[in-house]
Write a protein that holds these residues in place. Structure first.
Motif, PDB file in Angstrom:
ATOM      1  N   VAL A 146     -19.666   7.804 -49.825  1.00 47.92           N
ATOM      2  CA  VAL A 146     -19.089   8.696 -50.823  1.00 47.92           C
ATOM      3  C   VAL A 146     -18.007   7.981 -51.626  1.00 47.92           C
ATOM      4  CG1 VAL A 146     -17.685  10.775 -51.149  1.00 47.92           C
ATOM      5  CG2 VAL A 146     -19.654  10.828 -49.619  1.00 47.92           C
ATOM      6  N   GLU A 147     -17.191   7.167 -50.980  1.00 44.10           N
ATOM      7  CA  GLU A 147     -16.161   6.413 -51.700  1.00 44.10           C
ATOM      8  C   GLU A 147     -16.781   5.481 -52.735  1.00 44.10           C
ATOM      9  OE1 GLU A 147     -13.463   4.358 -49.197  1.00 44.10           O
ATOM     10  OE2 GLU A 147     -12.587   6.173 -48.342  1.00 44.10           O
ATOM     11  N   ILE A 148     -17.867   4.828 -52.367  1.00 46.06           N
ATOM     12  CA  ILE A 148     -18.535   3.930 -53.311  1.00 46.06           C
ATOM     13  C   ILE A 148     -19.103   4.721 -54.493  1.00 46.06           C
ATOM     14  CG2 ILE A 148     -20.565   2.435 -53.592  1.00 46.06           C
ATOM     15  CD1 ILE A 148     -19.987   1.413 -50.730  1.00 46.06           C
ATOM     16  N   LEU A 149     -19.699   5.861 -54.220  1.00 45.18           N
ATOM     17  CA  LEU A 149     -20.251   6.693 -55.291  1.00 45.18           C
ATOM     18  C   LEU A 149     -19.153   7.196 -56.216  1.00 45.18           C
ATOM     19  CD1 LEU A 149     -22.811   8.770 -53.194  1.00 45.18           C
ATOM     20  CD2 LEU A 149     -23.325   6.898 -54.751  1.00 45.18           C
ATOM     21  N   GLU A 150     -18.028   7.584 -55.659  1.00 49.85           N
ATOM     22  CA  GLU A 150     -16.918   8.066 -56.479  1.00 49.85           C
ATOM     23  C   GLU A 150     -16.355   6.949 -57.347  1.00 49.85           C
ATOM     24  OE1 GLU A 150     -15.246  11.656 -53.564  1.00 49.85           O
ATOM     25  OE2 GLU A 150     -14.384   9.645 -53.448  1.00 49.85           O
ATOM     26  N   THR A 151     -16.256   5.760 -56.782  1.00 50.33           N
ATOM     27  CA  THR A 151     -15.747   4.620 -57.545  1.00 50.33           C
ATOM     28  C   THR A 151     -16.701   4.257 -58.679  1.00 50.33           C
ATOM     29  OG1 THR A 151     -14.656   3.758 -55.564  1.00 50.33           O
ATOM     30  CG2 THR A 151     -14.989   2.214 -57.394  1.00 50.33           C
ATOM     31  N   HIS A 183     -20.726  13.624 -65.198  1.00 48.32           N
ATOM     32  CA  HIS A 183     -21.606  14.720 -64.780  1.00 48.32           C
ATOM     33  C   HIS A 183     -22.875  14.170 -64.120  1.00 48.32           C
ATOM     34  CE1 HIS A 183     -23.853  18.473 -64.814  1.00 48.32           C
ATOM     35  NE2 HIS A 183     -24.842  17.829 -65.426  1.00 48.32           N
ATOM     36  N   HIS A 184     -23.471  13.176 -64.747  1.00 55.20           N
ATOM     37  CA  HIS A 184     -24.697  12.583 -64.197  1.00 55.20           C
ATOM     38  C   HIS A 184     -24.456  11.988 -62.817  1.00 55.20           C
ATOM     39  CE1 HIS A 184     -28.204  10.143 -63.612  1.00 55.20           C
ATOM     40  NE2 HIS A 184     -27.541   9.017 -63.796  1.00 55.20           N
ATOM     41  N   LEU A 185     -23.401  11.196 -62.672  1.00 55.55           N
ATOM     42  CA  LEU A 185     -23.175  10.528 -61.399  1.00 55.55           C
ATOM     43  C   LEU A 185     -22.682  11.498 -60.332  1.00 55.55           C
ATOM     44  CD1 LEU A 185     -21.768   7.094 -62.575  1.00 55.55           C
ATOM     45  CD2 LEU A 185     -24.086   7.693 -61.862  1.00 55.55           C
ATOM     46  N   SER A 186     -22.062  12.581 -60.734  1.00 52.32           N
ATOM     47  CA  SER A 186     -21.717  13.637 -59.769  1.00 52.32           C
ATOM     48  C   SER A 186     -22.989  14.284 -59.226  1.00 52.32           C
ATOM     49  CB  SER A 186     -20.832  14.695 -60.420  1.00 52.32           C
ATOM     50  OG  SER A 186     -19.565  14.175 -60.729  1.00 52.32           O
ATOM     51  N   ALA A 187     -23.966  14.484 -60.101  1.00 55.99           N
ATOM     52  CA  ALA A 187     -25.244  15.038 -59.653  1.00 55.99           C
ATOM     53  C   ALA A 187     -25.950  14.081 -58.701  1.00 55.99           C
ATOM     54  CB  ALA A 187     -26.136  15.346 -60.859  1.00 55.99           C
ATOM     55  N   VAL A 188     -25.890  12.792 -59.010  1.00 58.27           N
ATOM     56  CA  VAL A 188     -26.472  11.784 -58.115  1.00 58.27           C
ATOM     57  C   VAL A 188     -25.777  11.831 -56.756  1.00 58.27           C
ATOM     58  CG1 VAL A 188     -26.786   9.312 -57.734  1.00 58.27           C
ATOM     59  CG2 VAL A 188     -27.202  10.288 -60.001  1.00 58.27           C
ATOM     60  N   ARG A 189     -24.445  11.920 -56.795  1.00 55.17           N
ATOM     61  CA  ARG A 189     -23.694  11.969 -55.541  1.00 55.17           C
ATOM     62  C   ARG A 189     -24.055  13.209 -54.725  1.00 55.17           C
ATOM     63  NH1 ARG A 189     -18.971  12.259 -57.434  1.00 55.17           N
ATOM     64  NH2 ARG A 189     -18.420  14.389 -56.874  1.00 55.17           N
ATOM     65  N   ARG A 190     -24.186  14.347 -55.391  1.00 57.85           N
ATOM     66  CA  ARG A 190     -24.535  15.569 -54.662  1.00 57.85           C
ATOM     67  C   ARG A 190     -25.921  15.447 -54.034  1.00 57.85           C
ATOM     68  NH1 ARG A 190     -22.060  17.908 -59.199  1.00 57.85           N
ATOM     69  NH2 ARG A 190     -24.095  18.347 -60.170  1.00 57.85           N
ATOM     70  N   ALA A 221     -33.458  15.197 -50.552  1.00 65.99           N
ATOM     71  CA  ALA A 221     -33.449  15.259 -52.018  1.00 65.99           C
ATOM     72  C   ALA A 221     -33.553  13.860 -52.580  1.00 65.99           C
ATOM     73  CB  ALA A 221     -32.166  15.932 -52.498  1.00 65.99           C
ATOM     74  N   ASP A 222     -33.938  13.780 -53.819  1.00 65.72           N
ATOM     75  CA  ASP A 222     -34.061  12.481 -54.479  1.00 65.72           C
ATOM     76  C   ASP A 222     -32.714  12.069 -55.039  1.00 65.72           C
ATOM     77  OD1 ASP A 222     -35.510  10.279 -55.333  1.00 65.72           O
ATOM     78  OD2 ASP A 222     -35.736  11.111 -57.324  1.00 65.72           O
ATOM     79  N   ASN A 223     -32.543  10.779 -55.320  1.00 63.19           N
ATOM     80  CA  ASN A 223     -31.243  10.280 -55.754  1.00 63.19           C
ATOM     81  C   ASN A 223     -31.179   9.975 -57.237  1.00 63.19           C
ATOM     82  OD1 ASN A 223     -33.006   7.906 -54.901  1.00 63.19           O
ATOM     83  ND2 ASN A 223     -31.395   6.862 -56.001  1.00 63.19           N
ATOM     84  N   CYS A 224     -32.294   9.939 -57.941  1.00 65.25           N
ATOM     85  CA  CYS A 224     -32.268   9.456 -59.311  1.00 65.25           C
ATOM     86  C   CYS A 224     -32.052  10.576 -60.311  1.00 65.25           C
ATOM     87  CB  CYS A 224     -33.573   8.729 -59.622  1.00 65.25           C
ATOM     88  SG  CYS A 224     -33.763   7.221 -58.671  1.00 65.25           S
TER      89      CYS A 224
END
Length: 236
Positions: free
Chosen positions: A88-93, A209-216, A233-236
């Motif tokens: 999650v830290e990597i995704l947030e960064t 917004h896009h990367l928040s959706a990816v993170r979720r 769920a898918d990640n892309c």
């Protein structure tokens, strides 16, 4: 003097072999050739990479320093695996850095940059179908790379490239899903629209917004990974 030149040539040759072995092994790790927490043995790598054990040790030491592998005394090296918190830290960064890059791209993108991104989005729509995921993932990567190129901001790009995001995706994405996430292309098109109208604030917001959706989506996979009956769920 002749001996010195010969030594320099030899040193260059060793450096080139080491650099190539590093690139090859890093690419294998990023591509998912090795599963997370896979053991990497020197004997196998010397054969696979076509280099000496000393070169393999140098390569593994560099990859460990960069976070791609972990090493323990008397236990060798393993490919990196991530806890949920680390992932999650990597995704947030990534979201922070790529939002900044999207804003820069909105300021600096040329007509040619925008045309290239538009074509990539068009091709991404073509892959919104069962079995289209692998090609979609490749196009998704291309789109984000095109944004970095359009941003022309080497420092931000270098920081993004240093993240271990591809390994996180490999570990936590749902490999059983064959079609891309439904809203993904629309999110990319929103980023493109903001870049195309040269609106930095909107481009940054659309990327967040896009990367928040990816993170979720990936966080859902984190939860589903403990439930064998769930498809995730898918990640892309």
């Amino acid at each position: 003097m002749v001996v010195s030149v010969g030594n320099e040539v030899g040193a260059d040759s060793v450096a080139n072999r080491t650099a190539q072995a590093y690139q090859d092994l890093r690419a294998l790790i990023i591509s998912g050739h090795y599963a997370p927490d896979s053991r990497l043995t020197e004997s196998e790598l010397t054969t696979q990479l076509g280099v000496s054990r000393g070169t393999v040790r140098s390569v593994l030491a560099r990859l460990a320093q960069e976070g791609y592998v972990t090493t323990e005394v008397n236990r060798g090296a393993r490919t990196r695996s991530f806890t949920v918190e680390e992932a999650v830290e990597i995704l947030e960064t990534r979201a922070v850095l790529e939002a900044a890059l999207a804003a820069k791209a909105a300021e600096r993108a040329t007509d040619e940059d925008i045309a290239a991104m538009t074509e990539t989005c068009r091709r991404m729509w073509d892959q919104q179908k069962p079995g289209g995921r692998d090609e979609y993932v490749r196009l998704n990567h291309r789109f984000h790379e095109q944004i970095r190129q359009a941003a022309r901001q080497s420092t931000l790009t270098r920081f993004v490239d240093s993240l271990l995001y591809p390994l996180v995706v490999r570990q936590y994405s749902n490999a059983d899903r064959t079609n891309p996430r439904l809203e993904s292309v629309k999110e990319h098109e929103a980023i493109l629209a903001a870049i195309g109208t040269h609106n930095p604030e909107s481009a940054a917001a659309a990327m967040r917004h896009h990367l928040s959706a990816v993170r979720r989506a990936l966080q859902l996979n984190f939860a589903m990974s403990n439930d064998p009956s769930s498809s995730g769920a898918d990640n892309c």
